[in-house]
Design a protein around this motif. Structure first.
Motif, PDB file in Angstrom:
ATOM      1  N   LYS A 157       0.842  -1.211   0.000  1.00 34.98           N
ATOM      2  CA  LYS A 157       0.000   0.000   0.000  1.00 34.98           C
ATOM      3  C   LYS A 157       0.875   1.259   0.000  1.00 34.98           C
ATOM      4  CE  LYS A 157      -2.994   2.643   3.085  1.00 34.98           C
ATOM      5  NZ  LYS A 157      -3.601   2.696   4.434  1.00 34.98           N
ATOM      6  N   PHE A 158       1.876   1.294   0.904  1.00 33.85           N
ATOM      7  CA  PHE A 158       2.725   2.482   1.007  1.00 33.85           C
ATOM      8  C   PHE A 158       3.609   2.645  -0.233  1.00 33.85           C
ATOM      9  CE2 PHE A 158       2.291   1.851   5.801  1.00 33.85           C
ATOM     10  CZ  PHE A 158       1.326   2.846   5.914  1.00 33.85           C
ATOM     11  N   ALA A 159       3.998   1.520  -0.866  1.00 33.26           N
ATOM     12  CA  ALA A 159       4.800   1.601  -2.085  1.00 33.26           C
ATOM     13  C   ALA A 159       4.026   2.291  -3.195  1.00 33.26           C
ATOM     14  CB  ALA A 159       5.240   0.207  -2.519  1.00 33.26           C
ATOM     15  N   LYS A 160       2.715   2.133  -3.162  1.00 32.55           N
ATOM     16  CA  LYS A 160       1.863   2.717  -4.199  1.00 32.55           C
ATOM     17  C   LYS A 160       1.464   4.157  -3.872  1.00 32.55           C
ATOM     18  CE  LYS A 160      -2.402   1.815  -6.748  1.00 32.55           C
ATOM     19  NZ  LYS A 160      -3.568   0.909  -6.898  1.00 32.55           N
ATOM     20  N   SER A 161       1.115   4.414  -2.597  1.00 32.00           N
ATOM     21  CA  SER A 161       0.562   5.733  -2.229  1.00 32.00           C
ATOM     22  C   SER A 161       1.567   6.645  -1.548  1.00 32.00           C
ATOM     23  CB  SER A 161      -0.654   5.546  -1.308  1.00 32.00           C
ATOM     24  OG  SER A 161      -0.273   4.920  -0.100  1.00 32.00           O
ATOM     25  N   GLY A 162       2.730   6.099  -1.092  1.00 32.76           N
ATOM     26  CA  GLY A 162       3.688   6.901  -0.359  1.00 32.76           C
ATOM     27  C   GLY A 162       3.295   7.034   1.100  1.00 32.76           C
ATOM     28  N   THR A 163       4.212   7.597   1.903  1.00 30.50           N
ATOM     29  CA  THR A 163       3.941   7.745   3.339  1.00 30.50           C
ATOM     30  C   THR A 163       3.825   9.203   3.763  1.00 30.50           C
ATOM     31  OG1 THR A 163       6.305   7.678   3.820  1.00 30.50           O
ATOM     32  CG2 THR A 163       5.114   5.576   3.880  1.00 30.50           C
ATOM     33  N   ASP A 164       3.719  10.094   2.765  1.00 32.72           N
ATOM     34  CA  ASP A 164       3.518  11.519   3.043  1.00 32.72           C
ATOM     35  C   ASP A 164       4.644  12.091   3.902  1.00 32.72           C
ATOM     36  OD1 ASP A 164       2.197  13.904   2.716  1.00 32.72           O
ATOM     37  OD2 ASP A 164       0.788  13.579   4.376  1.00 32.72           O
ATOM     38  N   GLY A 165       5.860  11.658   3.626  1.00 36.34           N
ATOM     39  CA  GLY A 165       7.026  12.206   4.310  1.00 36.34           C
ATOM     40  C   GLY A 165       7.246  11.689   5.714  1.00 36.34           C
ATOM     41  N   LYS A 166       6.472  10.727   6.131  1.00 34.41           N
ATOM     42  CA  LYS A 166       6.595  10.198   7.490  1.00 34.41           C
ATOM     43  C   LYS A 166       7.100   8.749   7.460  1.00 34.41           C
ATOM     44  CE  LYS A 166       2.522  12.897   8.870  1.00 34.41           C
ATOM     45  NZ  LYS A 166       1.138  12.808   9.398  1.00 34.41           N
ATOM     46  N   TYR A 167       7.527   8.273   8.632  1.00 30.19           N
ATOM     47  CA  TYR A 167       7.881   6.856   8.796  1.00 30.19           C
ATOM     48  C   TYR A 167       6.681   6.129   9.385  1.00 30.19           C
ATOM     49  CZ  TYR A 167      12.829   7.353   7.686  1.00 30.19           C
ATOM     50  OH  TYR A 167      14.021   7.557   7.039  1.00 30.19           O
ATOM     51  N   GLU A 168       6.294   5.043   8.718  1.00 32.50           N
ATOM     52  CA  GLU A 168       5.151   4.244   9.162  1.00 32.50           C
ATOM     53  C   GLU A 168       5.642   2.843   9.576  1.00 32.50           C
ATOM     54  OE1 GLU A 168       2.216   5.364   9.534  1.00 32.50           O
ATOM     55  OE2 GLU A 168       2.122   7.202   8.301  1.00 32.50           O
ATOM     56  N   ALA A 169       5.076   2.349  10.679  1.00 35.48           N
ATOM     57  CA  ALA A 169       5.448   1.007  11.162  1.00 35.48           C
ATOM     58  C   ALA A 169       4.907  -0.062  10.222  1.00 35.48           C
ATOM     59  CB  ALA A 169       4.918   0.789  12.567  1.00 35.48           C
ATOM     60  N   VAL A 170       5.781  -1.006   9.800  1.00 32.05           N
ATOM     61  CA  VAL A 170       5.357  -2.073   8.882  1.00 32.05           C
ATOM     62  C   VAL A 170       5.813  -3.451   9.371  1.00 32.05           C
ATOM     63  CG1 VAL A 170       5.279  -0.591   6.832  1.00 32.05           C
ATOM     64  CG2 VAL A 170       7.438  -1.723   7.484  1.00 32.05           C
ATOM     65  N   GLY A 171       6.349  -3.517  10.619  1.00 34.92           N
ATOM     66  CA  GLY A 171       6.790  -4.821  11.121  1.00 34.92           C
ATOM     67  C   GLY A 171       7.457  -4.702  12.482  1.00 34.92           C
ATOM     68  N   ASP A 172       7.868  -5.854  13.015  1.00 34.94           N
ATOM     69  CA  ASP A 172       8.539  -5.920  14.323  1.00 34.94           C
ATOM     70  C   ASP A 172       9.873  -6.648  14.168  1.00 34.94           C
ATOM     71  OD1 ASP A 172       6.297  -4.876  16.048  1.00 34.94           O
ATOM     72  OD2 ASP A 172       5.279  -6.593  15.108  1.00 34.94           O
ATOM     73  N   TYR A 173      10.791  -6.333  15.066  1.00 33.06           N
ATOM     74  CA  TYR A 173      12.076  -7.041  15.061  1.00 33.06           C
ATOM     75  C   TYR A 173      12.485  -7.289  16.520  1.00 33.06           C
ATOM     76  CZ  TYR A 173      14.637  -2.794  16.465  1.00 33.06           C
ATOM     77  OH  TYR A 173      15.108  -1.714  17.153  1.00 33.06           O
ATOM     78  N   LYS A 174      13.422  -8.184  16.706  1.00 32.62           N
ATOM     79  CA  LYS A 174      13.892  -8.526  18.052  1.00 32.62           C
ATOM     80  C   LYS A 174      14.848  -7.435  18.520  1.00 32.62           C
ATOM     81  CE  LYS A 174      16.038 -12.267  20.723  1.00 32.62           C
ATOM     82  NZ  LYS A 174      16.699 -13.602  20.638  1.00 32.62           N
ATOM     83  N   HIS A 175      14.338  -6.552  19.370  1.00 40.57           N
ATOM     84  CA  HIS A 175      15.068  -5.363  19.792  1.00 40.57           C
ATOM     85  C   HIS A 175      15.984  -5.674  20.967  1.00 40.57           C
ATOM     86  CE1 HIS A 175      14.934  -1.100  21.717  1.00 40.57           C
ATOM     87  NE2 HIS A 175      16.050  -1.299  21.050  1.00 40.57           N
ATOM     88  N   VAL A 176      17.287  -5.292  20.822  1.00 39.81           N
ATOM     89  CA  VAL A 176      18.257  -5.431  21.917  1.00 39.81           C
ATOM     90  C   VAL A 176      18.700  -4.025  22.289  1.00 39.81           C
ATOM     91  CG1 VAL A 176      20.477  -6.383  22.623  1.00 39.81           C
ATOM     92  CG2 VAL A 176      19.013  -7.675  21.054  1.00 39.81           C
ATOM     93  N   LYS A 177      18.235  -3.523  23.429  1.00 44.54           N
ATOM     94  CA  LYS A 177      18.495  -2.133  23.810  1.00 44.54           C
ATOM     95  C   LYS A 177      19.986  -1.819  23.943  1.00 44.54           C
ATOM     96  CE  LYS A 177      14.127  -1.199  26.142  1.00 44.54           C
ATOM     97  NZ  LYS A 177      13.487  -0.709  27.396  1.00 44.54           N
ATOM     98  N   ALA A 178      20.764  -2.821  24.327  1.00 35.41           N
ATOM     99  CA  ALA A 178      22.196  -2.573  24.507  1.00 35.41           C
ATOM    100  C   ALA A 178      22.870  -2.162  23.201  1.00 35.41           C
ATOM    101  CB  ALA A 178      22.863  -3.817  25.071  1.00 35.41           C
TER     102      ALA A 178
END
Length: 657
Positions: A157-178
């Motif tokens: 959807k975003f590839a077709k319509s764009g994100t209007d200059g913003k960052y949009e969440a499209v997934g999750d990853y295993k976050h390591v704060k360190a």
């Protein structure tokens, strides 16, 4: 392609952000400083601001116990409306936009960043004929070993319509704060610049977002000058372990000094020779004189501008200098218009900028008129100390005074006298036209037209002279030899004609010279029309006879016949108009109360023709000391009468003898 709709959307988004800032609290040493500060913060004009006093300031005593003003400052409804219209593009014209914006082809782009525990996507749409972003490329780049999940539908959807200059969440990853990137904000001692230095994140560590940078700036006390575009650029294309600018103080802008906007060229050396449309140059038209008329705007004082105050990153007021004022450079024969800033001419003349003053000179003085000056065209009086050389012309709205001679030239005074201290050598080319009178030593082979008197001290030879009042020669020679002279009231000289005949000399008085001339022109035109009418009638008869024989005409011949008939009607109408004009002229000539006289205190030689009204007296034998006058339908001769000098005033410095 960048469309009008895209620009409007961007402007509306910016307007939505700005609309949240409708008032500010300001501390300053004076009301003016507070308003200037608020104008910077609200991106508005001081004239569009209103305020309420929270705490009244005080100058204290000798600088002691000084207390700043504390104000809450608002934008007026008018200011907000103007800002909204500007931001929303109300004044943007689609045609103008298409002219100004050139289409540049650019492929679509995307950025994948890891903020917090989210995979975020920013898509920029292609421009013009650029290629769109491929969703598969996004998915491939977003999928890493630490990726927990992707919303592929959202990515498409975003590839077709764009994100209007913003960052949009499209997934999750295993976050390591360190492994998160580290951010350090550095602010210069003068509070003019803020930079961030960021360390790169380790695998599964979060990257720095724009919100984090802004939050850190606020924590450091930065309240002004945040550069969102540079922050966004850093987030899109991070540069690690290098200080990057993210905020800069709003520098004060000194006001522009007052200045004079001139409507004429102040540097005479920059005046250029006039060119024709095809680029040709007439070197007699040097264009050195800048004529102006009474009431014409010559220059305008542009007032000084107030400086626009600045602000440090911490909100400290930075004073700007106001522009310096200047005096209005009023010189001779100029004045201020009602607006108090526009300089206008108070009379006709030549505008010049000398000694830092604007002047209008009603008199133009020249040593001579020649190749150095070119032709002269001046709204005022022209004084030529020397000669007007062959081939050069002088035109003036006032008097023309020539100390020397005039050659094969055209002198024209719209509303004044022409004074030639020496003489006029016309060589059958020169023309002299005076709105009032002509004074000259002699006239030779020239054409002269004056509205009042022609006064000559020496002689008139082989010239055509027309005076609406009198022609008077009153010097020692006072000779009229050859030529054709017209005057309404009288012609007076010592000698008229020449011994033995010689050149034909014709004098006419007792009528309006212009009407008589027009009468002659009409008669010539009528004769030409009658000849054309005769030829037209003959051609019509020939074609009509041909038509009777053949019963029809070819289209070309029929068109010719129709054209001839139409022309015959036009000739008839024109002939009637001429007949009416002739009748009117004859009526006006008949109504003239002045019959006119010709006077000679010397000799009128045989061969001279003298017309009074329409009656001629051809002089057969020389006659001395005589006055020709009109009586009972005939030209009579009587004793010599002195010339009528009533209404004739000798110009200053001119000798009639």
């Amino acid at each position: 392609m960048v469309t009008l709709e895209t620009i409007r959307k961007d402007m509306e988004a910016q307007l939505e952000l700005d609309s949240n800032i409708q008032s500010v609290e300001v501390n300053a040493d004076s009301l003016d400083e507070a308003l200037a500060d608020a104008a910077v913060q609200l991106d508005s004009r001081v004239s569009h601001l209103e305020y309420e006093v929270i705490e009244k300031g005080s100058d204290g005593f000798l600088g002691l116990a000084k207390k700043p003003w504390k104000l809450r400052i608002y934008q007026t409804a008018e200011g907000l409306a103007k800002k909204k219209k500007t931001m929303a593009g109300v004044s943007i014209n689609d045609d103008e936009l298409d002219e100004e914006i050139k289409t540049v082809d650019q492929d679509g782009m995307f950025y994948i960043r890891h903020f917090g525990d989210k995979i975020c996507l920013k898509v920029i749409l292609p421009i013009g004929k650029g290629s769109p972003v491929d969703p598969k490329a996004i998915i491939n780049d977003a999928r890493r070993t630490d990726t927990l999940g992707l919303d592929e539908d959202a990515i498409r959807k975003f590839a077709k319509s764009g994100t209007d200059g913003k960052y949009e969440a499209v997934g999750d990853y295993k976050h390591v704060k360190a492994g998160d990137a580290m951010l350090v904000v550095d602010i210069s001692k003068d509070e003019m610049l803020a930079t961030v230095t960021v360390t790169p994140p380790a695998m599964s560590g979060a990257e720095i977002s724009a919100e984090q940078i802004i939050r850190n700036l606020e924590t450091q006390g930065v309240v002004a000058g945040v550069e969102n575009d540079k922050i966004d650029e850093f987030v899109d294309n991070p540069v690690y372990n290098v200080p990057c600018e993210v905020a800069a103080a709003i520098k004060p802008q000194d006001g522009r000094d007052a200045y004079i906007a001139f409507n004429f060229e102040t540097d005479p050396t920059k005046l250029k020779i006039k060119e024709t449309k095809n680029g040709q140059v007439n070197f007699k038209e040097l264009n050195q004189i800048q004529n102006v008329v009474k009431g014409q705007p010559l220059a305008t004082k542009m007032p000084p501008e107030r400086g626009k105050a600045g602000k440090t990153l911490f909100g400290r007021y930075l004073e700007a200098k106001n522009g310096k004022d200047i005096k209005i450079p009023l010189g001779k024969n100029v004045e201020l218009d009602k607006d108090g800033v526009t300089i206008i001419a108070s009379m006709n003349g030549r505008v010049m900028y000398e000694s830092e003053r604007i002047n209008v000179e009603p008199v133009l003085e020249l040593d001579a008129v020649n190749i150095k000056t070119g032709n002269i065209d001046f709204l005022g009086t022209v004084i030529v100390k020397g000669n007007v050389e062959d081939g050069y012309d002088v035109k003036a709205s006032g008097n023309i005074e020539v100390g020397g001679t005039v050659g094969q030239s055209h002198l024209r005074s719209e509303n004044g006298d022409i004074i030639v201290s020496q003489g006029i050598f016309g060589h059958d080319v020169g023309v002299i036209q005076a709105g009032k009178s002509l004074w000259a030593k002699f006239i030779q082979s020239a054409k002269v037209e004056v509205e009042e008197f022609c006064i000559v001290s020496d002689s008139i030879m082989n010239s055509e002279v027309t005076a609406m009042k009198r022609v008077i020669l009153n010097g020692k020679k006072a000779q009229i030899t050859g030529g054709h002279l017209f005057a309404t009231e009288e012609i007076a000289a010592k000698n008229i004609g020449s011994p033995g005949g010689g050149a034909e000399t014709i004098l006419e008085v007792g009528f309006d010279p212009r009407l008589k001339q027009r009468l002659g022109e009409i008669q010539d035109e009528q004769n030409a029309l009658m000849k054309e009418l005769e030829d037209t009638d003959n051609n019509i008869v020939t074609l009509e006879n041909f038509k009777k024989q053949r019963r029809t005409l070819a289209k070309e011949k029929q068109d010719q016949l129709d054209g001839l008939k139409k022309r015959k009607e036009e000739i008839s109408v024109k002939s009637e108009e001429y007949a009416k004009e002739v009748e009117q002229i004859l009526q006006r000539l008949h109504e003239l109360k002045v019959f006119g006289k010709v006077k000679a205190f010397g000799t009128v030689y045989s061969g001279v023709k003298i017309y009074i009204r329409d009656v001629v007296d051809e002089v057969r034998t020389d006659v001395k000391s005589v006055t020709f006058f009109f009586e009972n339908g005939f030209v009579r001769r009587g004793k010599y009468e002195e010339p009528d000098m009533n209404g004739i005033k000798v110009p200053d410095g001119y000798s009639a003898g």
